[in-house]
Write an enzyme that holds these catalytic residues in place. Sequence first.
Site, PDB file in Angstrom:
ATOM      1  N   GLU A  20       0.830  -1.215   0.000  1.00  0.00           N
ATOM      2  CA  GLU A  20       0.000   0.000   0.000  1.00  0.00           C
ATOM      3  C   GLU A  20       0.862   1.261   0.000  1.00  0.00           C
ATOM      4  O   GLU A  20       0.574   2.229  -0.712  1.00  0.00           O
ATOM      5  CB  GLU A  20      -0.932   0.014   1.217  1.00  0.00           C
ATOM      6  CG  GLU A  20      -1.988  -1.080   1.227  1.00  0.00           C
ATOM      7  CD  GLU A  20      -2.913  -1.022   0.023  1.00  0.00           C
ATOM      8  OE1 GLU A  20      -3.154   0.083  -0.488  1.00  0.00           O
ATOM      9  OE2 GLU A  20      -3.359  -2.092  -0.427  1.00  0.00           O
TER      10      GLU A  20
ATOM     11  N   ASP B  89       4.205  -4.470  -5.659  1.00  0.00           N
ATOM     12  CA  ASP B  89       4.771  -5.691  -5.069  1.00  0.00           C
ATOM     13  C   ASP B  89       6.300  -5.605  -5.033  1.00  0.00           C
ATOM     14  O   ASP B  89       6.922  -5.862  -3.999  1.00  0.00           O
ATOM     15  CB  ASP B  89       4.382  -6.931  -5.895  1.00  0.00           C
ATOM     16  CG  ASP B  89       2.926  -7.338  -5.699  1.00  0.00           C
ATOM     17  OD1 ASP B  89       2.318  -6.907  -4.698  1.00  0.00           O
ATOM     18  OD2 ASP B  89       2.395  -8.089  -6.541  1.00  0.00           O
TER      19      ASP B  89
HETATM   20 ZN   LIG Z   1      -2.366  -2.953  -4.933  1.00  0.00          ZN
END
Ligand SMILES: [Zn+2]
Length: 473
Positions: A125, A193
């Site tokens: 996030e 990621d």
């Molecule tokens: Zn995401």
Amino acid sequence: MQKFILSAFLALPLLAHADGLPDLGDVSQEAVSPQMERQIGEQAMFQIRADKSYLDDPEVNDYLNRLGGRLVSFSSEPGQPFAFFAINDNAINAFAIPGGFVGVNTGLILLAQNESELASVLSHEISHVTQHHYARMVSGQQYDSLAALATVAVAILAARNNPEAATTAIVGAQAGTLQRQLNFTREHEKEADRIGIGILEKSGLDTRSMPVFFERMQKATQLLEGNTPSYLRTHPLTTERIADVDGRVQQIPYRLVPDSLDFQLIRARLIANQKIAPEAVAYFDSALGEKKFGNPVAQRYGLVLALLRNNQPQRAAQEFAVLQKQARVNPTIAALAGQIKRLDKQDKEVVAYYRAALKNFPQHHALIYDYAEVLLQDRRYEEALKLLDEQVAINGNDHKLYALQARAYSALGRHQEEHHVLAYNYILHGDLHGAIEQLELAQRAGNDYYQLSTIESELRQFREIAAAYRKKK
Ligand SMILES: [Zn+2]
């Protein structure tokens, strides 16, 4: 006082956008600046704080901010202000709002088995925010950037748990388009990621927790939620994505990360508060009994909380005495020690206890609020105000501080100040009309010239915003 609340006040003009379709002709900027992103985030936070699903638990939110802050310090923008908060919801979800506001559902915290797992979602996030994915998402559209972004922020809130609410929040034909815009692209997910893994590694956490947790989230979401919107909706967790993350972390040398007591305490706290009180007691009794599971200090912490909720103060005090022998010095346990101390109405050391505890843990909000509460109950109003003024100087956006201040002013008969700080409390919940009402009461309640001029200038500002809002409707 005024200058400390400024960051929230800067967001006020956006309240005019809060309930509907923004005026698309309003702003002409092409690029969305970090300041605009922050404004949008502040505006969204007005609504979140007022929402009943906002978990107003200083222990949980302080923990998320400690962990999140540590991760941010290893991100590409360590100076960017972030705020982390919990949403009381069992759906497995986390979301980032432009400007660095990150919400985490309790369901996701409970699904995590260790701190690294929770941190893997927070890092992802954080990366959406530091990579400015929201701004990039809207700049590809023909909408006016800021206005569209404001709508997106509101829609994220609405879509959080209720897909139908999202479509009513966004009026008309744009609804479907904006709904689709809420989903990050596959490239954004991949980037978040990859950058998230880097943050985990630099923070000294276990990177291999990321694919493990993503896989558990994927399974749990399929099992538990059916069609409920969840993490999968805004951050699609495909098998391909998990495999990609797994491939990356396998290249990083394995590191054994010790269990975090703070994480386990917060998890036990959520369980103790979510279950029906007698069931919570039974759960922790069994966890500490023959079939031992989990961290014993955290389980006993949960047991003491459950006993307090179940109206068993004596046994709570006994179990807490055991806990204190097992645990090292810790702010969360220090706050519980204060609560246990307060059970004994004859105890004359309570105020001294809090004063000392706050010296050890000056940033710990549970201790700050409890200490203020103790001072108010003890009718030590001037001392309470001194403590609260110091805290407002540190964080002028903390609505709780103003509610506590108002009680002290009210008891002292200082009604002008009482209504003035209540206006701040209301505005931090996005209640513009409530705030105007309080300022009007403050205006009539006293005649301190200096304060009156501040009140009147704020009143003018608030009324202008209310008028602009009415015109839009
Ligand atoms: Zn995401």
